[in-house]
Motif scaffolding. Structure first.
Motif, short mmCIF file in Angstrom:
data_model
loop_
_atom_site.label_atom_id
_atom_site.label_comp_id
_atom_site.label_asym_id
_atom_site.label_seq_id
_atom_site.Cartn_x
_atom_site.Cartn_y
_atom_site.Cartn_z
N THR A 69 24.02 -49.32 -35.64
CA THR A 69 24.59 -50.35 -34.76
C THR A 69 25.70 -51.14 -35.45
N THR A 77 30.92 -48.08 -33.55
CA THR A 77 30.16 -49.10 -32.82
C THR A 77 30.98 -50.35 -32.50
N LEU A 107 26.76 -50.99 -26.24
CA LEU A 107 25.68 -51.51 -27.08
C LEU A 107 25.26 -52.90 -26.63
#
Length: 424
Positions: A358, A363, A372
């Motif tokens: 993450t 990301t 996300l």
């Protein structure tokens, strides 16, 4: 990689019907004419360089409008660390599967999972499985191991030298660990596995990588270890490579079931029989019969692991959430298991190679970070939870596709959601 002689002859006849032998020879010969479509040498994401690249392509205005829209131009700087020779962005439709209830060590709650795909029926299928899992109280999910490996290889003159080198390496683990960990704030060398093959030695270094997927992290750390080895080993290797294809990186391998690469996760769900009949239009008995037959089919066809289609959901999740999509090759390895119980169906999946993170990688890209955030899993502290969601998603996909195959709806679903829609 052999080809059946009849098929090879048919292909040859087709080629010779369309081309003479001389023209085929000419087509396959080297062409040393200098190219007039060379790209600028600088690979950076700068407006003037983007313009030059488009000029090199012939500057198709329609293609340019699709790939280099105003939003992409405005966000151009955000892509600097993730791409070379940038010319724009590709848009894939993103759909939500869910709600998917996960009762995990790290993932807790109902998730609407963003999936980026061009395959009709995929999101509908995963969403159906997710809703079934949620209806029965959710699935239990558990990260049970983590580690990312890099396996340099070292060549020696003979087996005696290789053995002496291994003895030194085993006694020098603390020094090797210090050399590798000096390159990273988050990576920690957890384990070393040694393989000797003649005068070759493979040192498989396994790192924990914190919240990152960690492939670049462990490569840099292992490069530092190799430098220490070359400077300090009592027997200097004749040559070495930072990765000697022994780590399982970006490929399905038998090592998946020996150790871990990424995060190893298992997830399970108990489904009462009436829910199976209502949601999947089949029975627990039929689903177990299918699982048994498909497991044998997988064994006979030589698959690594036994499952229906992990790659479908994982690829869509990885693309949506900024993961390395090439890692689906190893991440989509695992085992699905179904059992009939007194009350219905027990279903479980185990995936030993979930390469997810993450932070880092893709990301932080605008669209991927947005996905996300939709999951509530952006930034530090969320990587284990994302892995558990990925396993739960895989479980949802297994339930749905096997249910469709058992009920006879598999072909119909694709026809209704793909072919008919495309014709319309």
């Amino acid at each position: 990689m052999a080809t059946d002689h009849a098929q090879a002859n048919a292909w040859l006849r087709q080629l010779l019907a369309e081309h003479s032998a001389e023209s085929l020879h000419a087509r396959l010969s080297a062409d040393h004419t200098p190219s007039d479509r060379r790209l600028p040498l600088n690979p950076r994401t700068l407006e003037r360089l983007v313009e030059r690249r488009w000029q090199a392509t012939g500057n198709d205005s329609d293609a340019r409008a699709q790939l280099l829209d105003d939003k992409t131009v405005a966000d151009m700087g955000a892509y600097e660390a993730n791409i070379e020779n940038f010319i724009g962005t590709v848009k894939l439709p993103v759909g939500l599967a869910g709600p998917l209830r996960v009762n995990g060590l790290f993932a807790q709650g109902d998730y609407h999972v963003p999936l980026a795909t061009s395959e009709a029926a995929l999101v509908a299928s995963y969403s159906r499985g997710a809703q079934l899992i949620t209806a029965v109280g959710g699935c239990t999910a558990m990260v049970i191991d983590e580690g990312v490996s890099r396996a340099p290889g070292f060549a020696f003159d003979n087996l005696r030298d290789a053995g002496e080198f291994v003895a030194w390496a085993l006694q020098s683990l603390d020094a090797l660990r210090a050399a590798g960990e000096a390159t990273t704030r988050h990576g920690r060398l957890r384990n070393l596995r040694v393989t000797i093959e003649g005068n070759h030695v493979y040192l498989n270094f396994e790192f924990s990588t914190g919240e990152a997927s960690g492939q670049n992290m462990v490569t840099i750390a292992t490069e530092a270890i190799c430098a220490y080895v070359m400077a300090n080993a009592p027997v200097t290797p004749r040559y070495h490579f930072v990765e000697a294809n022994h780590s399982g990186d970006k490929k399905a391998s038998a090592q998946s079931f020996i150790g871990v690469r990424g995060r190893k996760v298992t997830a399970e769900v108990h489904i009462p029989g009436e829910h199976v009949r209502k949601a999947l239009h089949t029975t627990p008995e039929a689903m177990v019969d299918y699982w048994r037959m498909s497991a044998m089919g997988g064994v006979m066809s030589g698959t690594i692991g036994v499952h229906g289609h992990y790659a479908n959901g994982l690829a869509a999740l990885y693309i949506a959430c900024g993961q390395d999509a090439a890692c689906v090759a190893e991440s989509a390895v695992g085992v699905t298991r179904f059992e009939q119980t007194d009350t219905g169906l027990y279903a479980a999946v185990t995936l030993p190679n979930l390469m997810v993170g993450t932070i880092g990688g893709g990301t932080s890209l605008p669209s991927q970070n947005a996905c996300l955030r939709l999951l509530g899993l952006d930034g530090p502290g969320s990587a284990h939870a994302l892995a558990e969601v990925a396993a739960a998603l895989s479980l949802a996909g297994e339930l749905s596709i096997i249910g469709a195959l058992c009920s006879g709806h598999f072909s119909r679903a694709h026809e209704v959601l793909a072919r008919v829609r495309n014709n319309t």
